[in-house]
Motif scaffolding. Structure first.
Motif, PDB file in Angstrom:
ATOM      1  N   VAL A  41       2.992   0.054   4.829  1.00 28.09           N
ATOM      2  CA  VAL A  41       2.651   1.202   3.990  1.00 28.09           C
ATOM      3  C   VAL A  41       3.907   1.989   3.633  1.00 28.09           C
ATOM      4  CG1 VAL A  41       1.580   3.520   4.089  1.00 28.09           C
ATOM      5  CG2 VAL A  41       0.250   1.506   4.732  1.00 28.09           C
ATOM      6  N   ILE A  64      -6.883   0.994   4.258  1.00 27.26           N
ATOM      7  CA  ILE A  64      -5.568   0.337   4.206  1.00 27.26           C
ATOM      8  C   ILE A  64      -5.727  -1.172   4.340  1.00 27.26           C
ATOM      9  CG2 ILE A  64      -3.360   0.065   5.390  1.00 27.26           C
ATOM     10  CD1 ILE A  64      -3.625   3.089   6.175  1.00 27.26           C
ATOM     11  N   VAL A 101       0.848  -1.195   0.000  1.00 29.65           N
ATOM     12  CA  VAL A 101       0.000   0.000   0.000  1.00 29.65           C
ATOM     13  C   VAL A 101       0.882   1.243   0.000  1.00 29.65           C
ATOM     14  CG1 VAL A 101      -1.762   1.321   1.256  1.00 29.65           C
ATOM     15  CG2 VAL A 101      -1.860  -1.188   1.229  1.00 29.65           C
ATOM     16  N   LYS A 122      -6.982  -2.659   1.159  1.00 29.85           N
ATOM     17  CA  LYS A 122      -5.913  -2.728   0.135  1.00 29.85           C
ATOM     18  C   LYS A 122      -4.913  -3.832   0.454  1.00 29.85           C
ATOM     19  CE  LYS A 122      -7.273   1.138  -1.975  1.00 29.85           C
ATOM     20  NZ  LYS A 122      -7.951   1.081  -3.277  1.00 29.85           N
ATOM     21  N   ILE A 155       0.592   5.396   0.256  1.00 28.25           N
ATOM     22  CA  ILE A 155      -0.221   6.585   0.530  1.00 28.25           C
ATOM     23  C   ILE A 155       0.612   7.799   0.143  1.00 28.25           C
ATOM     24  CG2 ILE A 155      -1.357   8.008   2.284  1.00 28.25           C
ATOM     25  CD1 ILE A 155      -1.769   5.471   3.941  1.00 28.25           C
ATOM     26  N   ILE A 162      -4.309   6.746  -2.364  1.00 23.17           N
ATOM     27  CA  ILE A 162      -4.003   5.452  -1.749  1.00 23.17           C
ATOM     28  C   ILE A 162      -4.018   4.429  -2.874  1.00 23.17           C
ATOM     29  CG2 ILE A 162      -4.631   3.749   0.002  1.00 23.17           C
ATOM     30  CD1 ILE A 162      -6.038   5.978   1.555  1.00 23.17           C
TER      31      ILE A 162
END
Length: 198
Positions: free
Chosen positions: A72, A192, A38, A195, A40, A175
């Motif tokens: 992330v 999140i 992921v 994903k 961002i 995202i």
């Protein structure tokens, strides 16, 4: 020197000159695992109260639960709706990649002081205090604030990002390439997790 900074940065900010992203060579400021599932991307302005609020709340939990755990990749991209946002970005970037996010935290924590200091000279004086508090030297700050080429490159970089990703307000987020507006931590976490499960 200060007068030069103020006039040069103002001229650059409102300049119609555009550089390509390749020419500007402005690196993204990144936290977390570069290969995370992921990504961002936050678009934010250092003068935006909503951005300061995000960094004081939801961001801290996102960092603890997802960025620091390698789930992330977090990319921070500055937005320049005003010259003060440009100046603070120049200062944060002068601190270097290792200290960028620390300076960013300090800029948001002290936003109500420096961003509302009054005239441009007073704002620069307050920004310098933030820079010194973060460990930067007077010499580094002088060089940073007077780098007109860097200011022009940053503005061109922002303009390209904003046009490509349709950035109209701050904070705004991508995202995994999908646009989102600001939200609370619970909503971020749900997206999140979704994903991560894909």
């Amino acid at each position: 020197m200060l007068r030069t900074l103020l006039s040069a940065a103002t001229a650059v900010l409102f300049s119609l000159t555009m550089l390509s992203a390749q020419e500007s060579e402005i690196p993204d400021m990144v936290q977390g695992n570069a290969d995370a599932k992921v990504e961002i991307i936050e678009y934010a302005s250092y003068t935006c109260p909503h951005c300061a609020s995000f960094h004081a709340s939801a961001y801290k939990d996102i960092k603890k639960d997802y960025i620091d755990t390698g789930k992330v990749k977090f990319v921070y991209r500055e937005v320049y709706f005003d010259r003060f946002g440009l100046w603070s970005s120049m200062m944060a970037r002068c601190a270097g990649p290792d200290r960028f996010f620390g300076v960013t935290d300090l800029l948001y924590k002290e936003q109500s002081t420096w961003a509302r200091a009054g005239d441009p000279a007073a704002i620069v004086a307050e920004l310098r205090k933030v820079g010194l508090k973060s460990g930067m030297t007077e010499e580094t700050l002088d060089a940073c604030f007077n780098d007109a080429d860097k200011a022009q490159s940053l503005v061109a970089w922002y303009q390209e990002n904003a046009e490509r990703d349709n950035v109209r307000s701050t904070p705004s987020f991508l995202i995994n390439g999908e646009p989102y507006s600001n939200m609370n931590y619970a909503d971020f976490s749900a997206i999140i997790e979704e994903k991560l499960a894909e």
